[in-house]
Design an enzyme around this catalytic site. Structure first.
Site, PDB file in Angstrom:
ATOM      1  N   CYS A  99      -2.478  29.604  -9.699  1.00  0.00           N
ATOM      2  CA  CYS A  99      -2.430  27.780  -8.797  1.00  0.00           C
ATOM      3  C   CYS A  99      -0.994  28.344  -8.049  1.00  0.00           C
ATOM      4  CB  CYS A  99      -2.439  27.014  -9.701  1.00  0.00           C
ATOM      5  SG  CYS A  99      -2.206  25.169  -9.254  1.00  0.00           S
ATOM      6  N   CYS A 123     -12.459  35.639  -8.009  1.00  0.00           N
ATOM      7  CA  CYS A 123     -13.379  35.844  -8.761  1.00  0.00           C
ATOM      8  C   CYS A 123     -12.343  35.232  -9.863  1.00  0.00           C
ATOM      9  CB  CYS A 123     -13.384  36.888  -9.229  1.00  0.00           C
ATOM     10  SG  CYS A 123     -13.495  37.134 -10.655  1.00  0.00           S
TER      11      CYS A 123
HETATM   12 ZN   LIG Z   1      -2.183  24.688 -11.728  1.00  0.00          ZN
END
Ligand SMILES: [Zn+2]
Length: 134
Positions: A99, A123
């Site tokens: 992220c 993935c």
């Molecule tokens: Zn995050």
């Protein structure tokens, strides 16, 4: 749920109390859930997949496809939301994806497999993401 940047945990101990043990193992310790066990492997529901740790929107269901690899697979990410890092564990060179906001582990990205026109497979562990149905 989407956290403001000021609300993001600063330490691994702060993450540990926010996440379940399995979420912590995958998101913060770069673990991998067992294939074909995640809740989103076969999900076709339209919507947006958010980072389970911080809530950032990461993947649209429009880019999800059947890879039969055992994990949710996306041939594209929402621009700027996923960071790529070279991963040399397990004796091979792979590209880890995290992220872009909270630096939590999502999975790996593979290119050149020919699954879709974009030739890219993100993935992703189901436990790293949460679907917000459209
Ligand atoms: Zn995050």
């Amino acid at each position: 749920m989407s956290l403001e940047d000021t609300e993001l945990p600063r330490t691994e101990d702060e993450w540990r109390v926010r996440l379940t043990p399995e979420e912590f193992r995958v998101l913060r310790e770069a673990g991998t859930e067992r294939p074909f066990t995640g809740e989103y492997v076969d999900t076709k529901t339209p919507g947006v997949y958010h980072c389970r740790a911080c809530g950032l929107e990461l993947f649209s269901s429009d880019t999800k496809f059947d890879s039969h690899c055992g994990w949710p697979s996306f041939d594209d990410a929402i621009p700027g939301r996923v960071r790529e890092i070279e991963d040399r564990t397990l004796g091979m060179v792979r590209t880890e994806i995290r992220c872009a906001r909270c630096d939590s582990h999502l999975g790996h990205v593979f290119r050149g497999e020919g699954f879709t026109d974009k030739d890219t497979r993100h993935c992703v562990n189901s436990v790293s993401i949460r679907l917000e149905p459209r």
